[in-house]
Motif scaffolding. Structure first.
Motif, short mmCIF file in Angstrom:
data_model
loop_
_atom_site.label_atom_id
_atom_site.label_comp_id
_atom_site.label_asym_id
_atom_site.label_seq_id
_atom_site.Cartn_x
_atom_site.Cartn_y
_atom_site.Cartn_z
N MET A 87 5.57 3.73 2.51
CA MET A 87 4.98 2.72 3.40
C MET A 87 3.79 3.29 4.17
SD MET A 87 6.57 -0.04 2.89
CE MET A 87 7.24 -1.25 3.97
N THR A 88 3.86 4.57 4.51
CA THR A 88 2.77 5.19 5.26
C THR A 88 1.49 5.29 4.43
OG1 THR A 88 3.64 7.36 4.68
CG2 THR A 88 4.24 6.48 6.85
N SER A 89 1.61 5.27 3.09
CA SER A 89 0.40 5.30 2.27
C SER A 89 -0.17 3.89 2.09
CB SER A 89 0.66 5.95 0.92
OG SER A 89 1.36 5.09 0.05
N ILE A 90 0.66 2.88 2.28
CA ILE A 90 0.18 1.49 2.18
C ILE A 90 -0.48 1.07 3.49
CG2 ILE A 90 0.83 -0.92 1.80
CD1 ILE A 90 3.24 0.17 0.16
N TRP A 91 0.18 1.35 4.60
CA TRP A 91 -0.32 0.98 5.92
C TRP A 91 -0.38 2.23 6.78
CZ3 TRP A 91 3.57 -2.07 3.58
CH2 TRP A 91 3.10 -3.30 3.11
#
Length: 116
Positions: A87-91
């Motif tokens: 998720m941290t790479s998406i947002w």
């Protein structure tokens, strides 16, 4: 679709046709292709260009729905893969646990090998 954790087995002396064997393996790092084709495509734009890990190879193999929609497939089959994207790479401002991830099935033509 049911999930298969191991690719179809090879039979000695038999050369599989293109698309019969998965290109990627469970645990392999992949990158979602970053392209902007015209029309309806089944990969969310926010995932394009992101790196993921293959969690499962989906069985049975399937036709390329995107090509089939335009009448260009002629019945060729390939694999779908369940991938996990952090998720941290998406947002970049994601406030949840750093271990959170998104799981999604993506067709083989949208994936490429990722550099380690």
């Amino acid at each position: 679709m049911k999930s298969a954790q191991t690719p179809t087995r090879k039979i000695e002396g038999i050369v599989p046709a293109f698309g019969e064997m998965p290109i990627f393996a469970v645990g392999q790092r992949v990158k979602v292709s970053d392209r902007a084709p015209v029309g309806h495509y089944r990969v969310p734009s926010y995932l394009r260009g992101k790196t993921a890990v293959v969690e499962a190879i989906m069985e049975p193999k399937a036709v390329n729905n995107e090509e089939e929609a335009f009448g260009r497939n002629a019945g060729a089959v390939r694999h779908y893969y369940r991938i996990a994207v952090a998720m941290t790479s998406i947002w970049s401002d994601y406030a949840g646990s750093p271990g959170d991830g998104l799981r999604i099935e993506v067709f083989e033509t949208w994936l490429e090998g990722a550099s380690e």
